[in-house]
Design a protein around this motif. Structure first.
Motif, PDB file in Angstrom:
ATOM      1  N   VAL A   1       0.844  -1.195   0.000  1.00 57.15           N
ATOM      2  CA  VAL A   1       0.000   0.000   0.000  1.00 57.15           C
ATOM      3  C   VAL A   1       0.881   1.248   0.000  1.00 57.15           C
ATOM      4  CG1 VAL A   1      -1.636   1.318   1.399  1.00 57.15           C
ATOM      5  CG2 VAL A   1      -1.881  -1.142   1.206  1.00 57.15           C
ATOM      6  N   TYR A   2       0.559   2.209  -0.854  1.00 56.18           N
ATOM      7  CA  TYR A   2       1.313   3.461  -0.863  1.00 56.18           C
ATOM      8  C   TYR A   2       1.144   4.172   0.470  1.00 56.18           C
ATOM      9  CZ  TYR A   2       2.385   3.219  -5.825  1.00 56.18           C
ATOM     10  OH  TYR A   2       2.871   2.853  -7.044  1.00 56.18           O
TER      11      TYR A   2
ATOM     12  N   SER B   1       1.708   7.296   3.554  1.00 50.30           N
ATOM     13  CA  SER B   1       1.495   8.726   3.737  1.00 50.30           C
ATOM     14  C   SER B   1       2.477   9.268   4.764  1.00 50.30           C
ATOM     15  CB  SER B   1       0.070   8.956   4.228  1.00 50.30           C
ATOM     16  OG  SER B   1      -0.017  10.229   4.827  1.00 50.30           O
TER      17      SER B   1
ATOM     18  N   TYR C   1       2.071   9.304   8.756  1.00 47.39           N
ATOM     19  CA  TYR C   1       2.309   8.224   9.707  1.00 47.39           C
ATOM     20  C   TYR C   1       3.792   8.037  10.015  1.00 47.39           C
ATOM     21  CZ  TYR C   1      -2.501   7.483   8.416  1.00 47.39           C
ATOM     22  OH  TYR C   1      -3.833   7.679   8.185  1.00 47.39           O
TER      23      TYR C   1
ATOM     24  N   GLU D   1       3.957   7.631 -16.711  1.00 45.28           N
ATOM     25  CA  GLU D   1       5.252   7.128 -16.305  1.00 45.28           C
ATOM     26  C   GLU D   1       5.513   5.753 -16.916  1.00 45.28           C
ATOM     27  OE1 GLU D   1       8.275   5.936 -13.274  1.00 45.28           O
ATOM     28  OE2 GLU D   1       6.414   4.941 -13.786  1.00 45.28           O
TER      29      GLU D   1
ATOM     30  N   ARG E   1      -0.170   2.808 -11.600  1.00 52.48           N
ATOM     31  CA  ARG E   1      -0.212   3.090 -10.163  1.00 52.48           C
ATOM     32  C   ARG E   1       0.768   4.195  -9.790  1.00 52.48           C
ATOM     33  NH1 ARG E   1       0.994  -2.643  -7.825  1.00 52.48           N
ATOM     34  NH2 ARG E   1       2.392  -2.469  -9.585  1.00 52.48           N
ATOM     35  N   LYS E   2       1.907   4.203 -10.493  1.00 47.45           N
ATOM     36  CA  LYS E   2       2.907   5.227 -10.171  1.00 47.45           C
ATOM     37  C   LYS E   2       2.411   6.615 -10.516  1.00 47.45           C
ATOM     38  CE  LYS E   2       7.293   3.035  -9.723  1.00 47.45           C
ATOM     39  NZ  LYS E   2       8.559   2.684 -10.338  1.00 47.45           N
TER      40      LYS E   2
ATOM     41  N   LYS F   1       0.364   7.609  -7.698  1.00 50.35           N
ATOM     42  CA  LYS F   1       1.231   8.011  -6.593  1.00 50.35           C
ATOM     43  C   LYS F   1       1.746   9.448  -6.817  1.00 50.35           C
ATOM     44  CE  LYS F   1       5.795   7.287  -4.879  1.00 50.35           C
ATOM     45  NZ  LYS F   1       7.104   7.077  -5.453  1.00 50.35           N
TER      46      LYS F   1
ATOM     47  N   ARG G   1      -1.091  16.568  -2.497  1.00 51.43           N
ATOM     48  CA  ARG G   1      -0.726  16.823  -1.101  1.00 51.43           C
ATOM     49  C   ARG G   1       0.074  18.123  -0.996  1.00 51.43           C
ATOM     50  NH1 ARG G   1      -3.047  16.006   3.112  1.00 51.43           N
ATOM     51  NH2 ARG G   1      -3.361  13.819   2.614  1.00 51.43           N
TER      52      ARG G   1
ATOM     53  N   SER H   1      -6.685   2.248  -1.485  1.00 50.19           N
ATOM     54  CA  SER H   1      -5.767   1.841  -0.418  1.00 50.19           C
ATOM     55  C   SER H   1      -4.676   2.857  -0.115  1.00 50.19           C
ATOM     56  CB  SER H   1      -5.122   0.498  -0.775  1.00 50.19           C
ATOM     57  OG  SER H   1      -4.260   0.656  -1.883  1.00 50.19           O
ATOM     58  N   HIS H   2      -4.438   3.808  -0.999  1.00 47.02           N
ATOM     59  CA  HIS H   2      -3.333   4.758  -0.789  1.00 47.02           C
ATOM     60  C   HIS H   2      -3.502   5.474   0.556  1.00 47.02           C
ATOM     61  CE1 HIS H   2      -0.295   7.734  -1.350  1.00 47.02           C
ATOM     62  NE2 HIS H   2      -0.082   7.422  -2.614  1.00 47.02           N
ATOM     63  N   MET H   3      -2.467   5.396   1.389  1.00 48.33           N
ATOM     64  CA  MET H   3      -2.564   5.947   2.742  1.00 48.33           C
ATOM     65  C   MET H   3      -2.675   7.467   2.759  1.00 48.33           C
ATOM     66  SD  MET H   3      -2.325   3.468   5.042  1.00 48.33           S
ATOM     67  CE  MET H   3      -1.522   4.031   6.538  1.00 48.33           C
ATOM     68  N   ASP H   4      -2.264   8.123   1.678  1.00 55.26           N
ATOM     69  CA  ASP H   4      -2.257   9.582   1.685  1.00 55.26           C
ATOM     70  C   ASP H   4      -3.490  10.175   0.997  1.00 55.26           C
ATOM     71  OD1 ASP H   4      -0.969  11.737   2.778  1.00 55.26           O
ATOM     72  OD2 ASP H   4       0.288  12.130   1.036  1.00 55.26           O
TER      73      ASP H   4
ATOM     74  N   ASN I   1      -7.364  10.899   1.556  1.00 55.09           N
ATOM     75  CA  ASN I   1      -8.205  10.988   2.749  1.00 55.09           C
ATOM     76  C   ASN I   1      -9.666  10.647   2.503  1.00 55.09           C
ATOM     77  OD1 ASN I   1      -6.110  13.597   2.973  1.00 55.09           O
ATOM     78  ND2 ASN I   1      -6.135  12.190   4.695  1.00 55.09           N
TER      79      ASN I   1
ATOM     80  N   VAL J   1      -7.869   0.956   5.680  1.00 56.66           N
ATOM     81  CA  VAL J   1      -6.465   1.057   6.124  1.00 56.66           C
ATOM     82  C   VAL J   1      -6.163   2.410   6.749  1.00 56.66           C
ATOM     83  CG1 VAL J   1      -5.426  -0.693   4.651  1.00 56.66           C
ATOM     84  CG2 VAL J   1      -5.622   1.670   3.823  1.00 56.66           C
ATOM     85  N   ASN J   2      -6.769   3.455   6.219  1.00 61.25           N
ATOM     86  CA  ASN J   2      -6.579   4.759   6.865  1.00 61.25           C
ATOM     87  C   ASN J   2      -7.913   5.483   7.069  1.00 61.25           C
ATOM     88  OD1 ASN J   2      -6.925   5.352   4.165  1.00 61.25           O
ATOM     89  ND2 ASN J   2      -5.600   7.141   4.225  1.00 61.25           N
TER      90      ASN J   2
END
Lengths: 304, 292
Positions: A294-295, A297, A300, B21, B44-45, B48, B55, B220-223, B225, B246-247
């Motif tokens: 998982v990417y 952030s 964390y 990319e 996916r990149k 990202k 952000r 799933s990307h943690m960054d 929101n 996950v987040n």
């Protein structure tokens, strides 16, 4: 001077740098595709090569302590992560850092010789260095006198490095060339030669205060100088690019370059370091990405 | 005889138009089988990279004054108005009739103006002063949730995209958007509109590609929101909701016809807000006399 065996390099025999050739060669390092296992291995290696750095006027004991904690505990929710190689601080913070890292294996490097400008008399620089060593520094990062270098006073630069090395003794000496101020790659090569012949254990690109800092072109030029020096004298000199390397991708490209220019012997933190403050988090995020899929952030990870 | 200069459709990330990319592309076709163009098949990149850009842009965008955001959103409408013909031509190429295309562009422009108007008003509507039984002045107000991942509605090229993006950025969020896979032309042209209308780079990032391939990364990307899913597939909604834990992302989906006049609402802005409540100590309880 104690060490009379030192020899001033023959600056006339130094090869001239073909800038276009360097650009081209550097571009090839950036095309290497590094996949999965080798990438994870590379990322762990990078973590272990980092000199975690804080060199600001606003540094406080608290900030240094926090950084030292991070140096030893990169991300505690994962067990098998290495520590970084060293923490790099100003002389006044050496004692605080040394008390924090103790026997963790993390070394304490101190900048000295009137970092970052180096515009002080030799006495002051010597005192600066002695002080850092007496406070417990394991490594010294000195700056060269770029003004003297640029005005052609190479002997002065040579003697100054030799004098500092004299004081260092077994403490490892990294010599910062501040390549951003040397203007040309030919000058970078020349300064590298002078530093290595004068007794440097490491040559380092930059202070991190000047842009451009550790570009791959500059690092490549210095690696070639190290290679030639090794072939002539049999002595292995370390390399430390510092400043501007903040992404894992760029750090991996640097590793590829070291491997292809100098070989595996240099691929450890005895001979290769990254001077960086924000690189560690980016690498950690990549490591965790490969472990969890998982990417990640920055939310964390510790703020540095 | 003049050689026609065809547009290369690329991605829109961080105010730039990079190629994917991955170097991949796909060629969507219209109903008659004619190719619409070579589109970047984002990886996916790219997602990202888009998240990093979003952000980076979040701080500046969320801290702009509401009034300034409103001006900038209105500017988008102005720019879109000036490019009506281009959008109509693209919509027609993708299978709309001339009349439908004209209506879709009109509605899109009006919708942008609608949200431009709300920028400096939704806070007054949704925030509140709360009665509490202690010596506190207690108030709640909305703050943007952060970076929002948007899977744009797949059945329209422009209006769905606009309807999804606008409430998000009106509320001070930044976003990355996966455009309609089969009719993607307007999305990248809309990026050009955004790019020329004072919207800072990175506030909106637009990707073209395959929903199935990228949906898991969005979820799933943690960054990221919050996620807005513009489709109707129950499977996908479930997948996103599962991965979003996950987040603890906020997941929103709207079974709504965006082409309708009422496919817009200030409540959509509110969906991408978090509530912050402040307890401010004051002298007396009760509030019979005003002490603040």
């Amino acid at each position: 001077m104690k060490n009379s065996k030192l020899k001033f390099p023959d600056l006339l025999s130094i090869p001239k740098i073909d800038k276009v050739g360097v650009e081209e060669r550097v571009a090839t390092f950036q095309t290497r595709s590094i996949k999965n296992e080798s990438k994870i291995q590379g990322l762990n290696m990078i973590l272990n090569m980092i000199d975690l750095t804080t060199l600001e006027g606003k540094d406080t004991p608290g900030k240094v302590k926090q950084m030292c904690y991070k140096a030893m505990h990169l991300h505690d929710s994962f067990d098998d992560l290495p520590t970084v190689a060293a923490v790099c601080v100003y002389p006044s913070m050496v004692k605080i850092a040394k008390d924090e890292v103790k026997n963790s294996g993390v070394k304490v490097a101190s900048v000295s010789t009137a970092f970052p400008s180096g515009q002080s008399p030799l006495d002051v620089k010597i005192y600066d260095t002695k002080f850092a060593i007496s406070e417990g520094a394991d490594e010294i990062d000195m700056v060269i006198s770029r003004g003297k270098f640029l005005s052609g006073d190479y002997n002065f630069v040579f003697d100054e490095i030799a004098a500092i090395k004299d004081i260092c003794g077994k403490v490892r000496l990294k010599v910062i060339l501040e390549t951003g101020e040397l203007v040309t790659l030919d000058n970078v090569r020349k300064a590298s030669e002078i530093a290595m012949y004068a007794g440097a254990d490491f040559i380092k690109t930059s202070t991190g205060k000047i842009q451009p800092a550790a570009t791959m072109q500059v690092t490549y030029t210095m690696l070639l100088a190290i290679k030639d020096f090794y072939q002539k004298t049999g002595k292995m000199i370390g390399m430390k690019p510092a400043g501007g390397i903040s992404t894992s991708k760029l750090a991996l490209h640097n590793l590829v370059m070291v491997k292809e220019v100098l070989g595996n012997d240099w691929l450890n933190n005895e001979y290769f370091r990254f001077g960086a403050s924000s690189l560690a988090n980016d690498v950690l995020m990549q490591v965790l990405k490969s472990k969890t899929g998982v990417y990640q952030s920055p939310d964390y990870f510790s703020i540095d | 005889m003049r050689l026609e200069i065809l547009k290369t459709y690329k991605l829109y990330i961080g105010g730039q138009f990079p190629r994917t990319e991955s170097g991949r592309f796909y060629t969507p076709k219209n109903k008659k089988g004619a190719p619409l163009g070579n589109m970047c098949l984002a990886s996916r990149k790219d997602v990202k990279n888009a998240v990093s850009s979003a952000r980076k842009a979040f701080g500046g965008w969320s801290e702009k004054t509401a009034f300034n955001r409103s001006q900038i959103l209105y500017r988008i409408a102005e720019m879109l108005e000036g490019r009506r013909d281009q959008f109509i031509a693209e919509l027609v190429k993708q299978g709309s009739t001339l009349k439908q295309a004209g209506e879709e562009v009109n509605l899109s422009i009006d919708r942008i103006v609608y949200y431009a108007g709300w920028c400096d008003k939704y806070l007054q509507v949704f925030s509140s002063v709360n009665p509490v039984s202690s010596s506190h002045f207690n108030f709640s107000l909305q703050e943007p949730v952060g970076v929002v991942g948007v899977i744009a509605p797949q059945d329209t090229s422009l209006i769905g995209l606009v309807s999804a993006i606008l409430p998000i950025i009106a509320g001070g969020n930044t976003c990355l958007v996966l455009a309609s896979e089969n009719i993607p032309l307007c999305s990248i042209t809309f990026a050009e509109v955004l790019n020329s209308s004072d919207v800072p780079g990175g506030v909106v990032n637009i990707l073209t590609g395959n929903e199935k391939e990228l949906i898991e990364t969005f979820a799933s990307h943690m960054d990221i929101n919050s996620v807005l899913y513009g489709g109707a597939s129950k499977e996908n909604i479930q997948l996103i909701q599962e991965l979003a834990v996950v987040n603890v992302k906020r997941v929103h989906y709207y079974p709504m016809n965006w082409s309708n006049e009422d496919g817009q609402s200030v409540y959509l802005i509110n969906d991408f807000q978090e509530i912050k409540t402040t307890w401010h100590p004051i002298e007396n309880i009760g509030g019979s006399s005003s002490v603040y």
